[in-house]
Scaffold this motif. Structure first.
Motif, mmCIF file in Angstrom:
data_model
loop_
_atom_site.group_PDB
_atom_site.id
_atom_site.type_symbol
_atom_site.label_atom_id
_atom_site.label_comp_id
_atom_site.label_asym_id
_atom_site.label_seq_id
_atom_site.Cartn_x
_atom_site.Cartn_y
_atom_site.Cartn_z
ATOM 1 N N SER A 112 0.826 -1.212 0.000
ATOM 2 C CA SER A 112 0.000 0.000 0.000
ATOM 3 C C SER A 112 0.854 1.254 0.000
ATOM 4 O O SER A 112 0.413 2.316 -0.434
ATOM 5 C CB SER A 112 -0.911 0.010 1.231
ATOM 6 N N HIS A 113 2.062 1.157 0.525
ATOM 7 C CA HIS A 113 2.977 2.295 0.552
ATOM 8 C C HIS A 113 4.406 1.788 0.385
ATOM 9 O O HIS A 113 4.694 0.643 0.699
ATOM 10 C CB HIS A 113 2.852 3.071 1.867
ATOM 11 N N ILE A 187 0.606 -2.976 4.307
ATOM 12 C CA ILE A 187 -0.818 -3.050 3.987
ATOM 13 C C ILE A 187 -1.545 -2.016 4.832
ATOM 14 O O ILE A 187 -1.519 -2.074 6.059
ATOM 15 C CB ILE A 187 -1.402 -4.454 4.266
ATOM 16 N N TRP A 189 -5.256 0.450 4.370
ATOM 17 C CA TRP A 189 -6.445 0.635 3.539
ATOM 18 C C TRP A 189 -6.293 1.790 2.569
ATOM 19 O O TRP A 189 -6.006 2.921 2.952
ATOM 20 C CB TRP A 189 -7.626 0.877 4.451
ATOM 21 N N ASP A 190 -6.504 1.502 1.299
ATOM 22 C CA ASP A 190 -6.440 2.506 0.241
ATOM 23 C C ASP A 190 -7.463 2.118 -0.825
ATOM 24 O O ASP A 190 -8.029 1.027 -0.799
ATOM 25 C CB ASP A 190 -5.031 2.574 -0.340
ATOM 26 N N TYR A 201 -9.781 -5.902 0.838
ATOM 27 C CA TYR A 201 -8.538 -5.246 0.412
ATOM 28 C C TYR A 201 -7.333 -6.054 0.871
ATOM 29 O O TYR A 201 -6.418 -6.341 0.082
ATOM 30 C CB TYR A 201 -8.492 -3.830 0.989
#
Length: 451
Positions: A112-113, A187, A189-190, A201
């Motif tokens: 996620s990042h 991980i 949430w996006d 997700y």
């Protein structure tokens, strides 16, 4: 020579892929209903800018070797329909990348990042060490003309995005690369518009991990508890390799790696970047670059575009620009700047720009994300909210969501500009965070405050 047609050629990755195929010697055509800079100029210089905007089914003919479909196109796109009628092979860009790299070792960087930064670190080191490789990365990187390269290289490093593949394939892009080695950095949430359920997700990353073949490797950030849990539960016979932040120390505003060869000074900083660096080290070692050579090359890495990017600086302050927009990215960036310069005041400005960030139901995920900032500011444009058909949140709602009673909120770009220009930046860092541009805020006067 192959002939490919791009539907939605103006996208960031799409136009880079088109340019990479032109360099390879293929014949390329394309269409789009909007093309902005720098895509427009780059396509024009390559001789493949569409003569006019719009969709033209007559461009689709049986002589094409394939159609590459961008996410910007709709399912009822007339060129797509024509290609389907003629039975021409239709590829999303991840499917096409796999099609072009089946004989290569495929390394996918997901999360996620951090995935853009990790991929950029790997590319920087491999290039510096003279390794032959192909790549796909989601940002422009210093020293690389394109975000995509396709050649006869034996390995390809791919930034694997969890967002949807195409209008006709509603699964995450990263499934299509069929990795041999995968790294998962985090991980959080996006993409709330696509994955409104957090469990669903998270499940995408678990499925990705379980695609790791028996001969492959799953490299994961054990500092992220959700990644650690998913990796440990993943049903794969591939080798599992956890990592955490690389040991380092901060001295006089500079971060130094602790290595067997001694201290290695870095251009980048922050706990999240030390985690990113350790993951990049493991990937580079897997690709044949020893640790000592990795350290020799990583010291000159300045970061990917808009990741803790320094726009201006003086002896007592720095103006940073960062892509951070999701809560985890925002928190990591704010904390990194404050930890690196604990004695300086930190003014953090966050633009709520994406569907997720402007959604009231998602807002609680931003709680405490700017806690380390001395001054916390949020900017949002009512017009952008209206276009996304969402409710405009008031100051009380935003302050409760961010858990900061002193949060300042601006809804006009000029008012934000006037406020920022009126501040004294002595012994102060200014951090601008957004995936947008604050409605074309002119940064030149702000840069001048740091000269």
């Amino acid at each position: 020579m192959k002939h490919y047609h791009f539907i939605a050629i103006g996208g960031a990755v799409m136009h880079n892929l088109a340019l990479a195929l032109v360099q390879k010697g293929d014949s390329i055509t394309g269409s789009d209903d909007e093309i902005y800079e720098p895509s427009r100029t780059r396509l024009r210089l390559a001789g493949i800018l569409p003569a006019e905007l719009g969709w033209f089914p007559e461009k689709i003919h049986s002589g094409l070797d394939g159609v590459i479909l961008g996410m910007h196109a709709r399912i009822d796109n007339p060129e797509l329909i024509r290609a389907q009628e003629l039975g021409i092979p239709i590829y999303s860009f991840p499917e096409f990348i796999f099609n072009q790299s089946q004989s290569k070792k495929r390394v996918v960087i997901a999360g996620s990042h951090g995935k853009t930064t990790i991929t950029s670190m790997i590319l920087h080191v491999l290039k510096d060490q003279g390794v032959d490789f192909d790549y796909l990365v989601g940002a422009q990187i210093e020293g690389f003309d394109l975000m995509v390269r396709l050649s006869d290289a034996p390995v390809i490093v791919i930034e694997g995005d969890e967002y949807l593949t195409s209008p006709i394939d509603r699964t995450p892009k990263f499934f299509h690369y069929h990795h041999e080695v995968v790294l998962v950095s985090g991980i959080a949430w996006d993409h709330f518009n696509v994955f409104p359920d957090f469990e669903e997700y998270k499940a995408q990353f678990s499925r990705l991990m379980e695609q790791t073949p028996k001969s492959g490797k799953l490299i994961y950030c054990a500092s992220d508890l959700l990644v650690k849990e998913a990796a440990e539960k993943a049903l794969t016979q591939g080798q599992k390799i956890p990592y955490q932040a690389h040991p380092a120390q901060i001295s006089n505003g500079k971060t130094h790696l602790k290595t067997k060869q001694g201290l290695v000074e870095l251009e980048i900083f922050g706990e999240h970047n030390l985690q990113n660096l350790q993951g990049a080290l493991y990937i580079c070692e897997d690709l044949g670059v020893p640790a000592a050579q990795f350290y020799a090359s990583i010291r000159t890495f300045k970061g990917a575009a808009k990741r803790q990017e320094i726009l201006a600086k003086n002896d007592s302050g720095i103006l940073f620009r960062d892509f951070a927009h999701a809560p985890s990215k925002l928190k990591a960036t704010v904390n990194a700047v404050k930890n690196q310069f604990p004695d300086r005041r930190l003014i953090a400005v966050q633009e709520l720009h994406t569907f997720s960030s402007l959604n009231k139901a998602f807002l609680p995920n931003y709680a405490h994300s700017m806690a380390e900032a001395d001054v916390a500011i949020v900017y949002l444009n009512p017009h952008a909210v209206a276009l996304k058909k969402l409710e405009l949140m008031d100051e009380k709602t935003l302050r409760e969501g961010f858990m900061r009673a002193d949060l300042q909120v601006f809804t006009e770009s000029q008012a934000l500009k006037d406020y920022l220009l009126g501040l004294n930046y002595q012994n102060t860092n200014l951090l601008l965070m957004s995936s947008g541009n604050y409605d074309n805020l002119d940064l030149a006067p702000l840069k001048a405050k740091f000269k």
